[in-house]
Design a protein around this motif. Sequence first.
Motif, mmCIF file in Angstrom:
data_model
loop_
_atom_site.group_PDB
_atom_site.id
_atom_site.type_symbol
_atom_site.label_atom_id
_atom_site.label_comp_id
_atom_site.label_asym_id
_atom_site.label_seq_id
_atom_site.Cartn_x
_atom_site.Cartn_y
_atom_site.Cartn_z
ATOM 1 N N VAL A 151 89.506 69.412 39.324
ATOM 2 C CA VAL A 151 90.606 68.663 38.695
ATOM 3 C C VAL A 151 91.805 68.604 39.642
ATOM 4 O O VAL A 151 92.430 67.553 39.819
ATOM 5 N N LYS A 152 92.107 69.743 40.286
ATOM 6 C CA LYS A 152 93.220 69.777 41.253
ATOM 7 C C LYS A 152 92.975 68.807 42.404
ATOM 8 O O LYS A 152 93.856 68.053 42.811
ATOM 9 N N ALA A 153 91.750 68.854 42.952
ATOM 10 C CA ALA A 153 91.398 67.969 44.076
ATOM 11 C C ALA A 153 91.553 66.506 43.678
ATOM 12 O O ALA A 153 92.106 65.695 44.433
ATOM 13 N N GLN A 154 91.088 66.173 42.467
ATOM 14 C CA GLN A 154 91.159 64.788 41.971
ATOM 15 C C GLN A 154 92.600 64.290 41.927
ATOM 16 O O GLN A 154 92.879 63.139 42.277
ATOM 17 N N GLN A 155 93.512 65.179 41.539
ATOM 18 C CA GLN A 155 94.929 64.788 41.451
ATOM 19 C C GLN A 155 95.469 64.350 42.815
ATOM 20 O O GLN A 155 96.214 63.376 42.911
ATOM 21 N N TYR A 156 95.089 65.080 43.858
ATOM 22 C CA TYR A 156 95.543 64.706 45.219
ATOM 23 C C TYR A 156 94.885 63.408 45.673
ATOM 24 O O TYR A 156 95.537 62.532 46.239
ATOM 25 N N ILE A 157 93.579 63.302 45.418
ATOM 26 C CA ILE A 157 92.830 62.116 45.865
ATOM 27 C C ILE A 157 93.360 60.867 45.161
ATOM 28 O O ILE A 157 93.523 59.808 45.786
ATOM 29 N N ASP A 158 93.654 60.990 43.856
ATOM 30 C CA ASP A 158 94.187 59.839 43.100
ATOM 31 C C ASP A 158 95.515 59.342 43.667
ATOM 32 O O ASP A 158 95.833 58.161 43.582
ATOM 33 N N LYS A 159 96.284 60.274 44.249
ATOM 34 C CA LYS A 159 97.577 59.883 44.837
ATOM 35 C C LYS A 159 97.414 59.415 46.286
ATOM 36 O O LYS A 159 98.390 59.102 46.955
ATOM 37 N N GLY A 160 96.168 59.461 46.774
ATOM 38 C CA GLY A 160 95.923 59.073 48.167
ATOM 39 C C GLY A 160 96.374 60.124 49.157
ATOM 40 O O GLY A 160 96.626 59.837 50.323
ATOM 41 N N GLU A 161 96.499 61.378 48.681
ATOM 42 C CA GLU A 161 96.950 62.468 49.559
ATOM 43 C C GLU A 161 95.772 63.325 50.003
ATOM 44 O O GLU A 161 94.725 63.351 49.354
ATOM 45 N N LEU A 162 95.970 64.053 51.106
ATOM 46 C CA LEU A 162 94.939 64.979 51.577
ATOM 47 C C LEU A 162 94.864 66.172 50.638
ATOM 48 O O LEU A 162 95.895 66.667 50.173
ATOM 49 N N VAL A 163 93.657 66.629 50.373
ATOM 50 C CA VAL A 163 93.486 67.818 49.524
ATOM 51 C C VAL A 163 93.910 69.036 50.341
ATOM 52 O O VAL A 163 93.414 69.243 51.452
ATOM 53 N N PRO A 164 94.844 69.868 49.835
ATOM 54 C CA PRO A 164 95.305 71.014 50.627
ATOM 55 C C PRO A 164 94.205 72.056 50.850
ATOM 56 O O PRO A 164 93.232 72.126 50.090
ATOM 57 N N ASP A 165 94.397 72.859 51.897
ATOM 58 C CA ASP A 165 93.392 73.858 52.278
ATOM 59 C C ASP A 165 93.027 74.800 51.139
ATOM 60 O O ASP A 165 91.869 75.141 50.962
ATOM 61 N N ASP A 166 94.035 75.233 50.352
ATOM 62 C CA ASP A 166 93.721 76.235 49.317
ATOM 63 C C ASP A 166 92.777 75.666 48.257
ATOM 64 O O ASP A 166 91.912 76.375 47.737
ATOM 65 N N VAL A 167 92.918 74.367 47.957
ATOM 66 C CA VAL A 167 92.030 73.737 46.970
ATOM 67 C C VAL A 167 90.631 73.559 47.575
ATOM 68 O O VAL A 167 89.620 73.870 46.941
ATOM 69 N N THR A 168 90.591 73.088 48.824
ATOM 70 C CA THR A 168 89.294 72.923 49.513
ATOM 71 C C THR A 168 88.559 74.265 49.570
ATOM 72 O O THR A 168 87.370 74.354 49.243
ATOM 73 N N CYS A 169 89.291 75.311 49.959
ATOM 74 C CA CYS A 169 88.678 76.645 50.067
ATOM 75 C C CYS A 169 88.221 77.142 48.700
ATOM 76 O O CYS A 169 87.173 77.783 48.584
ATOM 77 N N GLY A 170 88.997 76.809 47.657
ATOM 78 C CA GLY A 170 88.630 77.203 46.292
ATOM 79 C C GLY A 170 87.316 76.579 45.861
ATOM 80 O O GLY A 170 86.473 77.230 45.232
ATOM 81 N N MET B 202 86.726 85.208 52.243
ATOM 82 C CA MET B 202 85.990 85.076 50.971
ATOM 83 C C MET B 202 84.545 85.551 51.101
ATOM 84 O O MET B 202 84.009 86.210 50.215
ATOM 85 N N THR B 203 83.908 85.260 52.261
ATOM 86 C CA THR B 203 82.505 85.669 52.415
ATOM 87 C C THR B 203 82.394 87.178 52.614
ATOM 88 O O THR B 203 81.409 87.785 52.202
ATOM 89 N N ARG B 204 83.418 87.770 53.209
ATOM 90 C CA ARG B 204 83.421 89.229 53.389
ATOM 91 C C ARG B 204 83.461 89.909 52.015
ATOM 92 O O ARG B 204 82.722 90.849 51.757
ATOM 93 N N LYS B 205 84.319 89.382 51.130
ATOM 94 C CA LYS B 205 84.440 89.952 49.780
ATOM 95 C C LYS B 205 83.117 89.822 49.015
ATOM 96 O O LYS B 205 82.768 90.686 48.216
ATOM 97 N N MET B 206 82.409 88.709 49.247
ATOM 98 C CA MET B 206 81.152 88.461 48.520
ATOM 99 C C MET B 206 79.955 89.137 49.179
ATOM 100 O O MET B 206 78.870 89.137 48.620
#
Length: 219
Positions: free
Chosen positions: A49-68, A101-105
């Motif tokens: 949902v967060k990613a969609q909000q950025y894409i709908d505005k024509g903005e780049l999805v920030p790293d924290d959302v991509t990583c999430g 994240m992979t270290r934690k998992m």
Amino acid sequence: MSMNLLLMGLPGAGKGTQAEFIVQKYGIPHISTGDIFRAAMKNKTPMGVKAQQYIDKGELVPDDVTCGIVEDRLKQPDTDKGYLLDGFPRNIDQAKSLEDMTRKMGKELDAVINIEVDPKVLVDRLSGRFICKNCGATYHKLYKKPIVDGTCDVCGAHVFYQRSDDKPETVKNRLKVNEKSNAPLIDFYKDRGILHSVDGDRDIADVSKDIDKILSNLN
């Protein structure tokens, strides 16, 4: 033993073909960022949902959302025996997040396979496509020429055109951008001692054989 892999290479280097080979041979899921983004947005996950909000505005999805979104996918049980990442990370911050994240998992990367091809060869590969103006049939100056030069096999027309995306100048720029973003990542994984480079400017089967040799030695 699990096999946690990242596949790197410039556009046209043959990543898609080699990803198919690895997935079939080793039975691990192929995690392409494009696919998992679409799935997260379709399933309306919190990160989707967060990613969609950025894409709908024509903005780049920030790293924290991509990583999430990547983290959510790596938590799925089908990755317990391994995974093949493709299209992520795209920068050093993402690479560090992936490492954390992979270290934690307990799913840290075992190897990074970088398919190397001379950019000049890639320009020929990527800019060779041309299309019949009449029926839309697709050809390639290296791999799929019309049977009769200048005549469409499908409809017999003689007028062809090239999409702006496929023109040599556009392709060169695209490769330059990718080279620039890949270089720090290659150094990052070289420092970690897990980078394996493969010469991709050869027959597909030979490239697969080299990758197989690298992966067999991981066990």
